[in-house]
Design an enzyme around this catalytic site. Structure first.
Site, PDB file in Angstrom:
ATOM      1  N   GLY A 101     -11.562  12.180  -5.897  1.00  0.00           N
ATOM      2  CA  GLY A 101     -11.950  12.364  -4.514  1.00  0.00           C
ATOM      3  C   GLY A 101     -12.763  13.641  -4.353  1.00  0.00           C
ATOM      4  O   GLY A 101     -12.760  14.529  -5.217  1.00  0.00           O
ATOM      5  N   CYS A 102     -13.456  13.736  -3.232  1.00  0.00           N
ATOM      6  CA  CYS A 102     -14.344  14.877  -3.014  1.00  0.00           C
ATOM      7  C   CYS A 102     -13.562  16.178  -2.839  1.00  0.00           C
ATOM      8  O   CYS A 102     -13.848  17.180  -3.502  1.00  0.00           O
ATOM      9  CB  CYS A 102     -15.260  14.612  -1.833  1.00  0.00           C
ATOM     10  SG  CYS A 102     -14.430  14.031  -0.334  1.00  0.00           S
ATOM     11  N   TYR A 103     -12.565  16.175  -1.946  1.00  0.00           N
ATOM     12  CA  TYR A 103     -11.775  17.389  -1.769  1.00  0.00           C
ATOM     13  C   TYR A 103     -11.085  17.790  -3.070  1.00  0.00           C
ATOM     14  O   TYR A 103     -11.139  18.969  -3.466  1.00  0.00           O
ATOM     15  CB  TYR A 103     -10.722  17.191  -0.670  1.00  0.00           C
ATOM     16  CG  TYR A 103     -11.231  17.201   0.749  1.00  0.00           C
ATOM     17  CD1 TYR A 103     -11.914  18.298   1.265  1.00  0.00           C
ATOM     18  CD2 TYR A 103     -10.990  16.122   1.598  1.00  0.00           C
ATOM     19  CE1 TYR A 103     -12.336  18.305   2.591  1.00  0.00           C
ATOM     20  CE2 TYR A 103     -11.416  16.132   2.920  1.00  0.00           C
ATOM     21  CZ  TYR A 103     -12.089  17.230   3.416  1.00  0.00           C
ATOM     22  OH  TYR A 103     -12.506  17.246   4.728  1.00  0.00           O
ATOM     23  N   THR A 153     -11.916  17.295  -6.149  1.00  0.00           N
ATOM     24  CA  THR A 153     -12.879  17.888  -7.084  1.00  0.00           C
ATOM     25  C   THR A 153     -13.093  19.363  -6.753  1.00  0.00           C
ATOM     26  O   THR A 153     -13.057  20.231  -7.634  1.00  0.00           O
ATOM     27  CB  THR A 153     -14.232  17.131  -7.002  1.00  0.00           C
ATOM     28  OG1 THR A 153     -14.025  15.782  -7.444  1.00  0.00           O
ATOM     29  CG2 THR A 153     -15.290  17.790  -7.865  1.00  0.00           C
ATOM     30  N   SER A 154     -13.308  19.632  -5.474  1.00  0.00           N
ATOM     31  CA  SER A 154     -13.634  21.012  -5.091  1.00  0.00           C
ATOM     32  C   SER A 154     -12.450  21.957  -5.283  1.00  0.00           C
ATOM     33  O   SER A 154     -12.635  23.153  -5.532  1.00  0.00           O
ATOM     34  CB  SER A 154     -14.118  21.048  -3.635  1.00  0.00           C
ATOM     35  OG  SER A 154     -13.038  20.831  -2.732  1.00  0.00           O
TER      36      SER A 154
END
Lengths: 345, 345, 345, 345
Positions: free
Chosen positions: A148-150, A152-153
């Protein structure tokens, strides 16, 4: 040439996959599957891609698998489970940009996504597609759960610290700011231009579905259970996530010694850019790219590290990370097709 | 106190009416009618108005008329026709912010809006609610067809020139740029933040429903048929219309002499601000207010005037203009309740 | 490999040239000249380009010419005049993104730019770098005056009509909307985020420096003097110009027959996308690319064509058009290095 | 009528003060002082205020004091120190929107602002102008240090918890997101529209000048030293701050019991809006107003409260809070002149 297909190709992530895979020198895009837009040309659905020759079609999963070497599934949770057994049986690869193959513990998936998982054996062999953490497993995988994007960050913000065992206690605070494209191509008045322009707002506080995914990967890296307080915010940008992560550090560390951990951990990584002291990551410097920019600050009094990361939620947070995984799975140069720099300004 | 009600109070125009009428010293808001949000408080529908005590309810038109002295109808075309006979019979006033009562020629209405008009006799007595042009008729009216946003911006650009008879030929070119709120509170993926941020685009070229309304009023002012080429554009602002209008002028005029026509026509107008040479109107300087800013340029070689106007499409283009009409109809100071200045920046 | 240098490399156009030329397979970037940022790495000046190895340096024009096969001058007017004689003498090519080499008539240049032109003989041989109009001359040129952004969008809107001789009269009305990057990387409070966000406004009405350039090229195409009323507007997007152009057409034409003129004129053009009826060009569909999207509408009553175009002012309006010229000058495939599609959303 | 003057009236905060004080029924604006714009009308400096009759002038501090009952100083640090003794001597009141009169400890001021303080005795009697915390002292004060925007948003998030003594440990994490107007009306290329649109970025991490002010007030409320890790972020909105504050809570509390502390502490406050569970504050719902919206979430496992607040940095974070103080100082209804609701959308 690798034959690639996209299931759910008409959303924002699908469009980014089309753009990237069309420009990829080793890939031939053979299938763009979309129920809604079947029969339409790509340019009718993405005005940016006017002039490209692809057509959306509605195909059965079996047909898509038959026409491709690798299938990207850019669809809501539950869809990729239907593709995985077919791909596996046919010796094809599948990269799911949804959550179906991200979890080690099936009960976590079922609790958060409220549906039963139809192929637990494939979940067990699937690899979490974060190259900076799981590169060698990705190289051997046939099923990828693209992060997921969050997550990953946030995972990229902490991996060097957790692996080095410098965390004091088990609590992480992650305060994330996401562009609106993360919510998808929605017909919802709440996502209307007028409602979100000039708006900044937390949402899903302490309840976001990305929490279990974040905690799974952080705990794996730490070798112990890590708890995360996660607050996502909507910010009025199209693309981009900035995560500001607060982690208490054991005594004896400094900004420099922690910085060394980052430098070691990310040595040679093509898509990680470590920023110097005083410089901080922003959404513009990564938009449209596969980069993750990372800054590190440290408060010695509170013995707390403040790590900030920026990624493009549709790039390193979704589509270009999926292509990075594909490159690794097929033994290509990891950066091919995703090496472009962001526009500025 | 004037008892005011709003039918269709949960859209963008309805919300602006609530804000203005709540702050109006001579008005008591007695009814907020909304089918969708019946039972909800104002703050649940408009987070900006949290703390206000009003409740949405679903009432029959008869009930609304009974509880009000003036009804503002902020609903799609066809709705106000249902209220007008009731209001008339009860001796109440009605201000329609839709198109039902804007046209002199019923066939024009029926051709563009594709429904029959149910009360032609009331259409005949209704007044087009543009105070700078029809103030004295508004003062005596009981039914107002409040002008469309684009027409307001274009008619105010041309009224001094048309009334003075200086137009050469009968063709006007009006190139308008509108903020997204003009499209309403829509659940439509095409109006998603991501689709319109960073987007500028013409739409409805030569086919917009505001054309007949513009041509009716321009022709009335000119005393002859005026043809308008109208190109609306969507621009990524929330509120505001800038119309740039090109009109060929008979020989013998200059920037100065044309400027005098504007100064005379708009002398004493509380909401018209004529800008000096070199200064041009913009959306920010009028947002949230009832102002119309106007600039005039003239090309002597082409004998063409370039008049630019800026209004807030939800303000002078809708809600605050409706309140201005109400003030006139009830004999109040015309500016009461709508004299606020825009925020800056 | 073509050795390319950029003079004035630290502005917005310079940054876009770096991005494009770095990614161009036949180009080696040998010089990035900047007085202000001499000694800084590219990533310090453009955060988007962090990780790239280039360094800004301050070199004398002679040195730049010596180290390059082609020099891109992305500097204010007056600068390229200093490079042209050196490049010419050394047998190198120069592409000026400023106005120094755009005019056939030196007095027009000197009147609008208020400085004497130092090399009229080179002005005479320079070619206006609009490939769709002057491709064969560009192929043979050594000095290119790369078109302005507004002129590109307006000339491409009209070339098919003017060349076919269908214009009725000699007056064109061009209403253009430009993103803020067109004003450059300015330290000016008027360009502050807070002043321009939510702002739409005409400026430089009837007085913009691009008028003589537009009229020169339109008149050449028409074979007769063409007069243009030009109104630029600032709109709150970063990149992009939409020009809406109004042209009176001789009797006997229709939307279809005029459309055929566009189809013929632009047949085979790699960067022109003609839109079907009902579809209109927008800034997002071209941002970051070299495309020009074009729509055509026609009002038979007024016998007026409404042509709308969209380009990226830093792309087809500046940097990528300059690279397109370079490709033509060096006999490369015209699209190499500039074939990327825009991000969406 | 209270005679009010503004020193430094041409910045963003100054403009907001003019708008508010012009509309205030008990105030007469007698002086607008500005060195830069002396001689200009208000409308030339703020296009939104075209039509208002005020003129900027350059007056000596003595003259300003002489013509006013209350002076608002909206100028950089160091300026208000020059006004305070004059105002005091003349029996006038002064509200400083800068930092000169916010600190109890002069050495903290001098360390962070790098200049000596010229009137420590007045610093000692000055009151920190946060009505929800210091109302009764404000009522008696003649010199107010109006709070900074970030401190306002963070102190209001924590006051009920600190006063009740429920904090566990002494560490607060405050992650704030601020609109660009907080940086003022700057001619700085880094604040150009193109550089900040689509940008989200932390800055000044662990080093912001608002930290000592935050810690002073939190420690006062807690009756013990409170340490704050503060990370400000720039977000692409014009107005608004969202602060997300993380505080560890002693055992035995729940979302409900903590919520009760907020309800008690803020009972009757006209400008505090406590949101229900599941609702979170955003910038749009407060822009242009004096409201502070507050949400509370609680993670029982980590025993941590997540409090989010939203204010307008130019409103409750500066100008309207200053007017609220003035109302209190002059015995007026606290909400007069600042009771307006935000625009929506």
């Amino acid at each position: 040439m690798i034959k690639a297909g996209i299931a759910g190709a008409s959303g924002y992530t699908g469009g980014e996959l089309i753009r990237l895979l069309h420009g990829h020198p080793d890939v031939e895009l053979t299938v763009l599957s979309s129920r809604t837009y079947s029969g339409k040309s790509v340019g009718e659905v993405f005005s940016s891609l006017r002039g490209l020759d692809y057509q959306f079609e509605e195909l059965a999963p079996e047909e898509i698998v038959a026409e491709t070497d690798v299938i990207f599934v850019a669809a809501p949770h539950g869809v990729a489970m239907g593709y995985a057994p077919l791909a596996k049986a046919a010796g094809k690869k599948m990269i799911d940009l949804g959550p179906d193959f991200r979890f080690k513990d099936i009960s976590v998936y079922e609790q958060w996504y409220k549906i039963p998982h139809s192929c637990p054996h494939l979940l067990a062999e699937a690899v979490y597609g974060l190259p900076e953490v799981h590169r060698s497993a990705i190289a051997k995988a046939s099923i990828i759960g693209n992060p997921g994007c969050y997550p990953t960050s946030i995972i990229l913000a902490l991996a060097p610290l957790l692996q080095a065992g410098v965390l004091d206690g088990s609590l992480i605070i992650a305060d994330s700011k996401s562009g609106v494209s993360g919510a998808g191509r929605k017909a919802d008045a709440g996502y209307n231009f007028c409602e979100l322009t000039q708006e900044v707002r937390p949402y899903g506080v302490l309840q976001h579905r990305h929490v279990p995914e974040i905690e799974q990967e952080l705990s794996l890296l730490a070798g112990a259970s890590v708890k995360t307080l996660f607050t996502p915010h909507l910010v009025p940008v199209i693309r981009g996530i900035v995560s500001t992560v607060y982690a208490r550090i054991k005594p004896g560390y400094s900004r420099e010694s922690l910085g060394d951990l980052f430098a070691q951990y990310y040595r040679g990584e093509p898509f990680i850019r470590l920023l110097g002291a005083g410089s901080h990551p922003g959404t513009k410097a990564v938009a449209g790219s596969n980069y993750c920019d990372i800054s590190l600050d440290f408060d010695p009094t509170a013995s707390t590290a403040v790590v900030a990361t920026a990624i493009d939620n549709l790039g390193k947070g979704a589509a270009s990370q999926a292509v990075q995984c594909m490159n690794i799975m097929f033994g290509l140069d990891e950066a091919v097709g995703i090496a472009g720099f962001p526009l500025f300004p």
